[in-house]
Design a protein around this motif. Structure first.
Motif, PDB file in Angstrom:
ATOM      1  N   TYR B  28       4.307   6.871   5.246  1.00 38.27           N
ATOM      2  CA  TYR B  28       3.543   5.859   5.968  1.00 38.27           C
ATOM      3  C   TYR B  28       4.448   4.867   6.686  1.00 38.27           C
ATOM      4  N   GLU B 269       2.938   3.182  -1.281  1.00 40.24           N
ATOM      5  CA  GLU B 269       1.605   3.266  -0.684  1.00 40.24           C
ATOM      6  C   GLU B 269       1.139   1.957  -0.039  1.00 40.24           C
ATOM      7  N   ARG B 509      -0.804   2.843   5.576  1.00 40.43           N
ATOM      8  CA  ARG B 509      -1.189   3.582   6.781  1.00 40.43           C
ATOM      9  C   ARG B 509      -1.931   2.691   7.776  1.00 40.43           C
ATOM     10  N   GLN B 533      -1.254  10.037   9.914  1.00 40.13           N
ATOM     11  CA  GLN B 533      -1.314   9.354   8.617  1.00 40.13           C
ATOM     12  C   GLN B 533      -2.740   9.157   8.113  1.00 40.13           C
TER      13      GLN B 533
END
Lengths: 324, 544
Positions: B28, B269, B509, B533
């Motif tokens: 990402y 993340e 993302r 993504q």
């Protein structure tokens, strides 16, 4: 018998009336008012705006007038419209949340009885054995552990680390697109942890209760007689002991009828289950009087009904009571 | 037969434990190119009550509604007022009339064109005494509201009123669906029709709301196709859902921000953002109290309280010291005011100047009266309760005995604050985007249920606040508000404690997120996810 049932049923009416009267006045005594509590300490909300909202909900009338207005509607089974800005009928709000709560409670009650009763009998039969002691310890631990803590631990293990079960909620996003079997599995996955958590406390209570009840029966003379006349242990336990020991369970069953619609605020919040516990809690926080009263009346009615049913069942199952 | 059951059970178990959420191993880090699609999943503690914003007062309702409706004006990232449904506006030379020139190409979600009639309807329904709205205050000051033509709307005020302009950021409602109907029974409560970047797609009570991008949006179609708001009433569960990647965005507590999200999988993340929140916490004194009515006493207390320690201890450093009712990145803020550094000696010196001496038990006293008081805090607010404990310790060191009483919110307000039945209180204020604080500090607002509950009275402040709300000239207003903050700093009617940081984690993302003085969500419809993504490429794959 019929007269007994009739009398008990009629008694429900004045009791219900008393319950509503007391609850109505008590919830109005609590500081804060619907639609206004959230507005406390907000600039831009003028005194006039506040008054406008109060009179909109009829809160500017004296409390006995408010009660009378409420009572007139309720005898026609109309619980009124919620005092939150969504202005939906209270009945709709309750009905929308009832199925999930009843499902969870019924399943967990079934588990409680199916696991709790045999466990209790086993512990009574093998009293003071290692098995009995360790089971007792485990059960007490499960009973003593706070629900929210157990729930969060299970969520971390099964939801975050193992990724086997969803963390919260009752359905997946794509629920509508699933086949019937997948839907069942989806709901099952979501409900597995909540049901287990809500059952864990009950199992402890029922098994303890059962154990004591069986122990008491086992010390009776007729059990000794049964053993003495050479009946196999299985028959003694099942036919003679269990039947008598189960009588008090009827009372518990009766008392758990109102529990069927009441949800636990704590685990419903943790698992994001839109059930009755949450509804009740939110209504209290928002001082949503009609919804609070609606839930209370239904709860009170079911409690009285459960007691009545338990009494009747007792009379049916226990000849001694019937004779009286 | 038995074997059959066993196999069935096995199959069910297998199903139960299979198909866990699929986590993609996509990087990402790339900024990528804006693309249309994907979904943003957020969570809300509460469920909206309804989606006609003038009828609701709860935050969840307003958050969702803000994506569905527009006002005539709005704040931009620097908290300047810019046009929204209005292209521009003109203010008459006497500051009494505002003329809004509206956008021409705007359509309601049902396809009907937006015109000045909708604005007029919104105004009329707000001032209608039958409408149970909390926001009529600003609009009752309007003397005349008129539709000049379909795209021109004019309001005239009795007196010049600076906050008037931003009051028109109120959500404009569709006249063609509501006019002549009872707004409190309208189907729009649950199926709103707005002009905003998102339309309501579904609302499942108790579970979630799904918003879908409005492809016809006048400011350009939003990149992120769906915005899903899940209702998760418990913050601990919400945090687990975040770690589980089931939600993309969540406000974090200082502890979560610093410690509980500091591991590689989370960093892979999520990106964490930080900005100053629009609120401050203060210790407010009842100025009718025999000790607190003296300025010197209040100044001494401000010296005796260690703000740095509170920020470190309670917020784990996630905040800054407050010096007044504004935050440093606002135009009205004046940092050049008297500050009260932590100093026991100074506090004691000032207190002895006004006649306090240590008694035999070490407690300060004057004319036989001991310096003791009770501070009220609202239940459930751990930050404020811990603040109170730290203040208690610091004050006891200079010989002041402070008791802490924790009270449920509604009782605190109704029984103590409203009845002026308190000595001191720890509370917080939201910092409004517009600096007008007339309702909190003007001496005419001391009445019952009004917000100047500490009974602050200062002729110059009254004059400054009145002047500042009667001009639209920012430079002039700035001058008044700067002086206003100097007076507050000198008077210390509150000991201003701190402004906390807002900490937010957002999935990596999601691009285009940029914290600004206005916060973080001001440009949500410009957020995007690069195609490669994207996580929820079609609706069917939405399985968090």
């Amino acid at each position: 018998m019929l007269r007994f049932i009739l009398r008990r049923t009629l008694l429900i009416i004045p009791m219900l009336f008393g319950i509503t009267l007391i609850s109505f006045f008590v919830i109005h005594l609590v500081p804060g008012e619907p639609g206004i509590t959230e507005l406390e300490m907000t600039p831009k909300v003028t005194k006039e705006a506040r008054e406008r909202i109060r009179s909109y909900y009829g809160l500017d009338k004296p409390i006995h007038v408010q009660y009378w207005m409420w009572l007139k509607r309720v005898v026609k089974l109309d619980f009124g419209i919620s005092f939150t800005p969504d202005r939906r009928p209270v009945v709709d709000k309750i009905l929308e949340r009832l199925p999930i709560t009843v499902t969870i409670n019924l399943t967990s009650m079934a588990i409680i009885f199916l696991v709790g009763i045999p466990l209790g009998v086993y512990c009574a039969r093998y009293k003071d054995s290692i098995m009995d002691k360790s089971l007792t310890a485990i059960i007490f631990a499960a009973y003593a552990a706070p629900t929210f803590w157990v729930a969060l631990l299970l969520m971390i293990v099964f939801g975050v680390y193992l990724e086997l079960l969803p963390v919260s909620g009752i359905r997946s996003f794509n629920f509508e697109e699933l086949s019937f079997l997948e839907k069942v599995v989806d709901v099952g996955k979501h409900l597995l942890l909540p049901v287990l958590v809500s059952a864990s406390g009950g199992i402890a209570a029922i098994s303890r209760f059962m154990k004591n009840s069986v122990l008491e029966v086992l010390s009776q003379d007729y059990i000794r007689t049964a053993y003495a006349k050479g009946l196999p242990e299985k028959v003694v336990l099942k036919k003679h002991a269990l039947r008598n020991a189960l009588l008090p369970v009827i009372t518990i069953l009766g008392l758990s009828v109102p529990g069927l619609i009441g949800g636990s605020v704590i685990f419903e919040s943790i698992f994001s289950i839109p059930g009755m516990g949450q509804l009740f809690y939110m209504s209290v926080m928002a001082r949503d009087y009609p919804t609070i009263m609606g839930i209370l009346v239904i709860g009170a009615f079911l409690t009285l009904l459960g007691n009545l049913l338990a009494d009747i069942a007792y009379a049916v199952f226990d000849p001694r009571i019937r004779a009286e | 037969m038995k074997k059959g059951y066993f196999l069935l059970l096995l199959f069910l178990l297998f199903n139960l434990f299979s198909c866990s959420p699929h986590k993609q191993r996509v990087s990402y880090e790339e900024e990528g190119k804006p693309a249309y699609g994907d979904a943003l999943v957020t969570a809300s503690i509460g469920e909206p009550t309804n989606l006609i914003p003038i009828l609701t007062t709860d935050a969840p309702s307003h958050e969702v509604a803000s994506r569905i409706y527009n006002g005539l004006v709005k704040y931009d990232k620097d908290l300047k007022i810019v046009g929204d449904l209005a292209r521009f506006w003109t203010i008459s030379s006497d500051n009494l009339t505002i003329t809004f020139h509206l956008r021409r190409n705007v359509r309601w979600h049902d396809g009907r064109p937006f015109t000045a009639k909708d604005v007029l309807y919104t105004y009329k329904v707000i001032v209608d005494p039958k409408t149970p709205t909390a926001y009529s205050g600003d609009f009752l000051l309007v003397k005349k509201a008129e539709v000049i033509d379909d795209y021109t709307f004019r309001v005239t005020y009795e007196k010049p009123f600076a906050p008037a302009l931003i009051s028109w950021s109120v959500s404009i409602l569709p006249s063609h669906l509501l006019k002549g109907k009872d707004i409190t029974r309208s189907p729009l409560l649950r199926n709103p029709i707005g002009t905003g970047p998102y339309k309501l797609k579904e609302w499942i009570p108790g579970q979630r709301i799904v918003l879908e991008a409005n492809s016809d949006y006048f400011d350009g179609r939003p990149y992120i196709q769906r915005h899903i708001i899940k209702f998760i009433p418990d913050t601990a569960s919400m945090f687990l859902e975040l770690k589980n990647l089931s939600i993309d965005m969540m406000a974090l507590s200082p502890l979560q921000f610093l410690r509980q999200t500091d591991y590689p999988a989370f960093r892979r993340e999520f990106r964490k953002y930080q900005y100053l929140s629009f609120s401050y916490v203060y210790l407010g004194y009842n100025l009718k109290h025999p000790f607190f009515k003296e300025k010197k006493v209040r100044q001494a207390l401000s010296h005796a309280i260690d703000k740095k320690e509170i920020i470190e201890g309670v917020l784990l450093g996630q905040g800054i010291e407050a010096t007044g009712p504004y935050k440093p990145d606002m135009w009205a803020y004046n940092g050049n005011v008297k500050r009260y550094e932590y100093s026991k000696e100074k506090a004691l010196k000032i207190l002895s100047e006004v006649g306090f001496t240590r008694g035999r038990d070490g407690i300060l006293e004057r004319d036989g009266k001991k310096f003791e008081f009770t501070v009220l805090v609202n239940q459930g607010n751990d930050v404020r309760i811990r603040c109170a404990e730290l203040i208690q310790k610091r004050l006891s060191e200079i010989g002041i005995r402070m008791k802490i009483r924790v009270i449920e919110w509604a009782s605190l307000i109704n029984e103590f604050i409203d009845k002026r039945n308190f000595e001191a209180v720890i509370l917080g204020w939201t910092i409004p985007h517009d600096p007008d604080l007339f309702d909190i500090w003007h001496s005419s607002k001391k009445g019952e249920k009004e917000l100047n509950f500490i009974s602050f009275e200062n002729k110059e402040v009254d004059r400054l606040l009145t002047l500042a709300r009667h001009t639209f000239n920012i430079e002039e207003r700035k001058k008044y508000y700067h002086r206003f903050q100097e007076i507050l700093a000198e008077e210390q009617p509150y000991t201003f404690l701190f402004i906390p940081y807002a900490n937010v984690a957002i999935h990596k993302r999601i691009k285009g997120v940029l914290p600004q003085p206005a916060g973080i969500t001001y440009n949500m419809e410009k957020w995007y996810v690069p195609y490669e993504q994207m996580r929820y490429k079609s609706y069917a794959t939405i399985y968090p």
